[in-house]
Write an enzyme that holds these catalytic residues in place. Structure first.
Site, mmCIF file in Angstrom:
data_model
loop_
_atom_site.group_PDB
_atom_site.id
_atom_site.type_symbol
_atom_site.label_atom_id
_atom_site.label_comp_id
_atom_site.label_asym_id
_atom_site.label_seq_id
_atom_site.Cartn_x
_atom_site.Cartn_y
_atom_site.Cartn_z
ATOM 1 N N ASP A 155 1.961 19.476 -21.140
ATOM 2 C CA ASP A 155 1.183 18.303 -21.239
ATOM 3 C C ASP A 155 1.727 17.345 -22.269
ATOM 4 O OD1 ASP A 155 -1.018 16.484 -21.551
ATOM 5 O OD2 ASP A 155 -2.411 18.213 -22.342
ATOM 6 N N LYS A 189 -0.243 7.103 -23.789
ATOM 7 C CA LYS A 189 0.347 7.203 -25.005
ATOM 8 C C LYS A 189 1.733 6.758 -25.225
ATOM 9 C CE LYS A 189 -3.682 9.686 -25.130
ATOM 10 N NZ LYS A 189 -3.958 10.863 -24.381
ATOM 11 N N TYR A 225 0.958 -1.205 0.118
ATOM 12 C CA TYR A 225 -0.052 0.081 -0.126
ATOM 13 C C TYR A 225 0.785 1.397 0.031
ATOM 14 C CZ TYR A 225 -4.044 2.907 1.114
ATOM 15 O OH TYR A 225 -4.994 4.012 1.004
ATOM 16 N N HIS A 245 -20.582 13.158 -29.330
ATOM 17 C CA HIS A 245 -20.443 12.288 -30.340
ATOM 18 C C HIS A 245 -20.138 10.874 -29.890
ATOM 19 C CE1 HIS A 245 -16.668 13.882 -28.532
ATOM 20 N NE2 HIS A 245 -16.125 12.738 -28.741
ATOM 21 N N ASP A 303 -9.296 18.126 -25.113
ATOM 22 C CA ASP A 303 -10.662 18.311 -24.886
ATOM 23 C C ASP A 303 -10.758 18.082 -23.131
ATOM 24 O OD1 ASP A 303 -10.549 15.542 -25.133
ATOM 25 O OD2 ASP A 303 -12.014 15.336 -26.638
ATOM 26 N N ALA A 320 2.036 14.052 -23.316
ATOM 27 C CA ALA A 320 1.314 12.931 -23.674
ATOM 28 C C ALA A 320 2.331 12.104 -24.586
ATOM 29 C CB ALA A 320 -0.147 12.815 -23.973
HETATM 30 C C1 LIG Z 1 -5.025 11.764 -23.546
HETATM 31 C C2 LIG Z 1 -4.610 13.075 -23.415
HETATM 32 C C3 LIG Z 1 -4.924 13.548 -22.255
HETATM 33 C C4 LIG Z 1 -6.052 13.016 -21.167
HETATM 34 O O1 LIG Z 1 -5.446 11.611 -20.937
HETATM 35 P P1 LIG Z 1 -6.426 10.566 -20.440
HETATM 36 O O2 LIG Z 1 -5.263 9.441 -20.167
HETATM 37 O O3 LIG Z 1 -7.091 10.011 -21.538
HETATM 38 O O4 LIG Z 1 -7.028 10.891 -19.305
HETATM 39 C C5 LIG Z 1 -4.698 15.064 -21.904
HETATM 40 N N1 LIG Z 1 -3.719 15.640 -23.049
HETATM 41 C C6 LIG Z 1 -3.320 15.183 -24.114
HETATM 42 C C7 LIG Z 1 -2.426 16.012 -24.890
HETATM 43 C C8 LIG Z 1 -3.848 13.804 -24.260
HETATM 44 O O5 LIG Z 1 -3.527 13.377 -25.618
#
Ligand SMILES: *Cc1c(COP(=O)(O)O)cnc(C)c1O
Length: 459
Positions: A215, A258, A73, A449, A126, A217
């Site tokens: 950000d 990603k 934990y 969508h 988004d 990813a």
């Molecule tokens: C996918 C993504 C997110 C959100 O991440 P999740 O893992 O789907 O919650 C935020 N910013 C970017 C640029 C993303 O591609």
């Protein structure tokens, strides 16, 4: 010798069958699913290009690491391995695990957002926008003008409009709690941000004393595109380029679904220990204790390994080359695409491909449905079904563009799968004029969508 064949830099030791179906079955599934591809069961899809998120194939090393997962934990060794991998990559000391990207966003904007605040970004993904807005703050996109011209090729369409950034910071002052650079820029088609743009953005942020967050990813795909497209970076490794990218920020978060090559996971990282302490308090309420934050020990292990594997040059060369290969094939088949292709997929311009279908009959969704009908290929519409609005007087307001995204999962499909997609598009190009639009029959108010129902429009 520069061979032309793309060599997938792996061999396959565990396989999964594809979903073969008959045309009659696909027609029935489309009808029953309201012409919405989110309603098609995955085992009825032959090639699934819906998203690159959480759909990566993990390596033998990642699976092996998962067996070492420490499920304690508190203070699990898996957490320390995860923390070390994130620190080494980002240079940020304070590392907080979260179950996926949006969980990091919820924590961050709960702390830094709020009414009256304005968050600035090269563009908000988004979920990022949703979390900023839920906090009461405004999310403002400062995309460069080149980003909205699909057919115009520009190497770094993901860039921040730095003149606009400076203008906003001058005007808004302390109302801006942070500036975000999304790498690659997902909302404009997985387009990269140049190092020069990142450097200039960071200089402006320092001048106005506002922290810059990445950000990140798809940081590795961004690093590779810098190596390939920006002068002065050809000799550097993707790791060296990534480290320079992170050196310009004071914080970062990642949807590890990603570029960490895992199916679930994420992190939030800071240099600021005071902010990190507050974030951990929020983390414990919604995600979990500070050393697991919504993930199991084995998930943390898989991310730690994935963050290293994704920077392998053979992997990145294959990854970006296979996206380019798909783009080349589509161009040859006469399919108009967003140029140049970005890091994680190819975007087809449905308005140019099906000029006889007006936006209110959803040309991109019609194209996506026909791709499924003809070849069992699943993609996603990024057009008026996703972003179209009804005006106050009930009139239809179309989206800025009608695109179909072909997102390519990492290490999942081979060159022959991509050849098949190109072949199906070739046939679709011949049938184009016969493709009819769709009418919307049912939609919810938000993120419609995912749940919308449609039907073929009358001829
Ligand atoms: C996918 C993504 C997110 C959100 O991440 P999740 O893992 O789907 O919650 C935020 N910013 C970017 C640029 C993303 O591609």
């Amino acid at each position: 010798m520069a061979w032309k064949t793309i060599i997938e830099p792996f061999r396959i030791k565990s396989v999964e069958p594809l979903g073969f179906t008959t045309p009659a079955e696909r027609e029935r599934l489309l009808r029953e699913g309201g012409y919405n591809l989110f309603n098609i069961p995955a085992n009825k899809v032959l090639i699934d290009l819906l998203t690159d998120s959480g759909t990566s194939a993990m390596s033998a090393e990642q699976w092996a690491a998962m067996m070492r997962g420490d499920e304690s934990y508190a203070g699990a060794t898996s957490f320390y391995r995860f923390e070390k991998a994130v620190r080494e990559l980002t240079g940020l000391r304070e590392v907080i695990p979260v179950h996926q990207g949006r969980a990091a966003e919820r924590i961050l904007f709960q702390l830094l957002g709020g009414p009256g605040k304005v968050v600035l970004a090269n563009s908000h993904f988004d979920t990022t926008r949703a979390n900023v807005e839920v906090s009461g703050a405004e999310a403002r996109d400062l995309t460069i003008p080149e980003a909205s011209k699909a057919a115009v090729s520009y190497p770094f369409k993901g860039n921040m409009d730095t003149l606009a950034l400076e203008g906003c910071l001058k005007e808004l002052g302390s109302r801006v709690p942070l500036v975000i650079m999304t790498v690659t820029n997902n909302s404009v088609g997985g387009q990269p941000v140049s190092m020069a743009n990142l450097r200039e953005t960071s200089r402006i942020c320092r001048e106005y004393k506002v922290p810059l967050f990445l950000d990140c990813a798809r940081f590795a795909e961004n690093a590779w595109l810098i190596k390939r497209r920006e002068a002065g970076f050809a000799a550097l490794s993707p790791k060296e380029i990534s480290k320079e990218m992170f050196s310009y920020c004071q914080g970062a978060w990642m949807s590890s679904k990603k570029d960490a090559l895992v199916n679930m996971g994420g992190f939030l990282a800071f240099s600021d220990a005071v902010l990190a302490k507050k974030a951990r308090e929020v983390l414990i309420i919604g995600e979990g204790f500070t050393t697991y934050g919504g993930l199991s020990g084995r998930d943390l292990e898989a991310v730690a390994v994935g963050l290293t594997e994704v920077l392998d040059e053979e992997y990145l060369a294959y990854r970006i080359r296979s996206i380019e290969y798909l783009a080349e094939g589509l161009r040859k088949a006469g399919v108009p695409i967003v140029e140049p292709p970005g890091g994680h997929g190819v975007y087809v311009d449905a308005r140019a491909f099906l000029p006889h279908i007006p936006p209110e009959k959803y040309p991109a969704q019609a194209l996506a449905c026909h791709l499924y009908l003809l070849g069992g290929i699943r993609t996603v519409e990024i057009g008026s079904l996703m972003f179209g609005k009804k005006g106050p007087d009930g009139t239809f307001k179309p989206a800025r563009a009608e695109l179909v995204r072909l997102a390519v999962p990492r290490r999942v499909y081979t060159q022959s799968h991509i050849d098949y997609v190109i072949e199906v598009f070739g046939e679709l190009a011949r049938r184009g004029p016969d493709i009819r639009g769709l009418t919307l029959i049912e939609a919810s108010e938000h993120l419609s969508h995912f749940t919308a129902k449609l039907a073929p429009a009358a001829a």
